[in-house]
Design an enzyme around this catalytic site. Structure first.
Site, PDB file in Angstrom:
ATOM      1  N   HIS A   1       0.839  -1.205   0.000  1.00  0.00           N
ATOM      2  CA  HIS A   1       0.000   0.000   0.000  1.00  0.00           C
ATOM      3  C   HIS A   1       0.876   1.259   0.000  1.00  0.00           C
ATOM      4  CE1 HIS A   1      -2.759  -2.862   2.288  1.00  0.00           C
ATOM      5  NE2 HIS A   1      -3.529  -2.492   1.284  1.00  0.00           N
TER       6      HIS A   1
ATOM      7  N   GLY B   1      -2.800  -1.191  -7.325  1.00  0.00           N
ATOM      8  CA  GLY B   1      -1.674  -2.116  -7.366  1.00  0.00           C
ATOM      9  C   GLY B   1      -1.861  -3.230  -8.385  1.00  0.00           C
TER      10      GLY B   1
ATOM     11  N   LYS C   1      -0.866  -6.068  -7.860  1.00  0.00           N
ATOM     12  CA  LYS C   1      -1.161  -7.272  -7.061  1.00  0.00           C
ATOM     13  C   LYS C   1      -2.540  -7.810  -7.421  1.00  0.00           C
ATOM     14  CE  LYS C   1      -1.711  -9.981  -3.331  1.00  0.00           C
ATOM     15  NZ  LYS C   1      -3.085  -9.855  -2.972  1.00  0.00           N
TER      16      LYS C   1
ATOM     17  N   GLN D   1      -8.466  -6.566 -10.992  1.00  0.00           N
ATOM     18  CA  GLN D   1      -9.148  -5.378 -10.448  1.00  0.00           C
ATOM     19  C   GLN D   1      -8.638  -4.107 -11.138  1.00  0.00           C
ATOM     20  OE1 GLN D   1      -9.952  -4.589  -6.118  1.00  0.00           O
ATOM     21  NE2 GLN D   1      -8.104  -3.363  -6.300  1.00  0.00           N
TER      22      GLN D   1
HETATM   23  P1  AMP Z   1      -6.586  -3.552  -0.468  1.00  0.00           P
HETATM   24  O1  AMP Z   1      -6.353  -2.827   0.822  1.00  0.00           O
HETATM   25  O2  AMP Z   1      -6.212  -4.988  -0.446  1.00  0.00           O
HETATM   26  O3  AMP Z   1      -7.959  -3.282  -1.045  1.00  0.00           O
HETATM   27  O4  AMP Z   1      -5.578  -2.906  -1.508  1.00  0.00           O
HETATM   28  C1  AMP Z   1      -5.573  -1.528  -1.777  1.00  0.00           C
HETATM   29  C2  AMP Z   1      -4.663  -1.273  -2.946  1.00  0.00           C
HETATM   30  O5  AMP Z   1      -3.343  -1.739  -2.619  1.00  0.00           O
HETATM   31  C3  AMP Z   1      -5.093  -2.003  -4.212  1.00  0.00           C
HETATM   32  O6  AMP Z   1      -4.870  -1.158  -5.322  1.00  0.00           O
HETATM   33  C4  AMP Z   1      -4.164  -3.203  -4.234  1.00  0.00           C
HETATM   34  O7  AMP Z   1      -3.923  -3.715  -5.521  1.00  0.00           O
HETATM   35  C5  AMP Z   1      -2.904  -2.594  -3.659  1.00  0.00           C
HETATM   36  N1  AMP Z   1      -2.027  -3.632  -3.103  1.00  0.00           N
HETATM   37  C6  AMP Z   1      -2.328  -4.580  -2.176  1.00  0.00           C
HETATM   38  N2  AMP Z   1      -1.280  -5.389  -1.976  1.00  0.00           N
HETATM   39  C7  AMP Z   1      -0.288  -4.960  -2.791  1.00  0.00           C
HETATM   40  C8  AMP Z   1       1.049  -5.396  -3.072  1.00  0.00           C
HETATM   41  N3  AMP Z   1       1.584  -6.448  -2.461  1.00  0.00           N
HETATM   42  N4  AMP Z   1       1.755  -4.706  -3.985  1.00  0.00           N
HETATM   43  C9  AMP Z   1       1.227  -3.651  -4.640  1.00  0.00           C
HETATM   44  N5  AMP Z   1      -0.012  -3.189  -4.424  1.00  0.00           N
HETATM   45  C10 AMP Z   1      -0.759  -3.832  -3.520  1.00  0.00           C
END
Ligand code: AMP
Length: 284
Positions: free
Chosen positions: A39, A149, A151, A155
């Site tokens: 994040h 991300g 990741k 999405q």
């Molecule tokens: P989340 O809190 O899981 O909804 O993620 C919020 C944002 O952080 C989203 O755009 C995810 O794709 C990104 N994100 C989560 N984990 C990672 C990671 N390991 N590397 C890069 N971006 C990430």
């Protein structure tokens, strides 16, 4: 405290109005909290492309198809706020679900083809939950750019398509996937893995790396490359492959051979009770 904590839509609106009057360019990073370096790397990217970074923390109930997953989702707002402050974030928006979804709420945003596959096929309603909350947040925050991300590669593509289709006036920036030092893709859900589950989960990223090396050594047939990943996972107790696929980055449809077009390998597996996803670019 230098960071502004915005707990209501009214506070957010007053804040964004002020930023607009002052001519600032806002970079937005939507999250569900329990922040990690993945994040925070998006925050750094947003800071390079804007002059005020706004982060939202909202565990969006409508994108959880499994109520147990929602219940178990980790929360630590105090830690999150101090991490964001250390990183120079200007404001964090932390609404309640009642503020976002009024009692009379009945609207949704949906994207069709890209959401029919992979995560969308396994998690009914998930992407509609995502596109609806992201639309709501874009309307509220009015950012010049937003960072997502890689990741969550599907999405990211779904959001890019939504922004293109609905002519949202902002730029979507892709943030590279950040891994733990042992290779595991960082995720807020990783804290729920036991030590032995974590060791098994590592086999996902190992498999992807092995497949990339096999491709770089000349193997272009998707079936063969997928076999490399499958071999490492299929005999592990308590690990269930949800899908393994080599897809066009544009359409997310499977390819038979890896050619010049941007291509990614996607993986999803259930490790114990935790569903994990990972991916790797084969071409760039
Ligand atoms: P989340 O809190 O899981 O909804 O993620 C919020 C944002 O952080 C989203 O755009 C995810 O794709 C990104 N994100 C989560 N984990 C990672 C990671 N390991 N590397 C890069 N971006 C990430």
């Amino acid at each position: 405290m230098n960071i502004k904590v915005l707990n209501t839509i009214k506070e957010l609106r007053a804040y964004t109005r002020e930023l607009q009057i002052q001519g600032h360019k806002t970079g937005f990073v939507p999250t569900m909290g329990y922040l990690h370096e993945g994040h925070l790397s998006l925050v750094d990217l947003a800071a390079r492309r804007s002059d005020k970074v706004l982060v939202s923390i909202f565990v969006n109930p409508t994108q959880f198809n499994d109520p147990k997953d929602l219940e178990a989702y980790p929360v630590d707002l105090e830690r999150d706020i101090s991490l964001l402050e250390e990183r120079g974030v200007s404001a964090v928006f932390i609404p309640t679900k009642e503020m976002i979804y009024g009692k009379r709420h009945q609207s949704a945003v949906s994207v069709s083809s890209l959401t029919a596959l992979w995560e969308g096929a396994d998690r009914p309603g998930h992407f509609e939950g995502v596109t609806t909350i992201v639309s709501i947040l874009f309307h509220l925050v009015k950012p010049a750019c937003a960072v997502f991300g890689e990741k969550d590669f599907q999405q990211l593509r779904v959001i890019e398509q939504m922004v293109e289709d609905l002519h949202f006036d902002l730029e979507i920036i892709r943030g590279p996937l950040v891994r733990e030092s042992d290779g595991l893709a960082m995720s807020s859900r990783n804290v729920r893995l036991s030590e032995s589950e974590r060791q098994k989960a590592l086999e996902i990223s190992r498999g992807l790396r092995r497949a990339l090396a096999t491709y770089q050594n000349g193997e272009k047939e998707a079936g063969k490359l997928l076999g490399v990943v499958r071999a490492g996972l299929e005999n592990l107790v308590d690990v269930k492959i949800a899908y393994l696929a080599i897809v066009s980055e544009d359409t997310l449809k499977p390819v038979e051979f890896v050619e010049d077009e941007a291509t990614r390998m996607l993986a999803a597996a259930q490790v114990g009770k935790i569903r994990l996803i990972d991916n790797i670019a084969l071409t760039s």
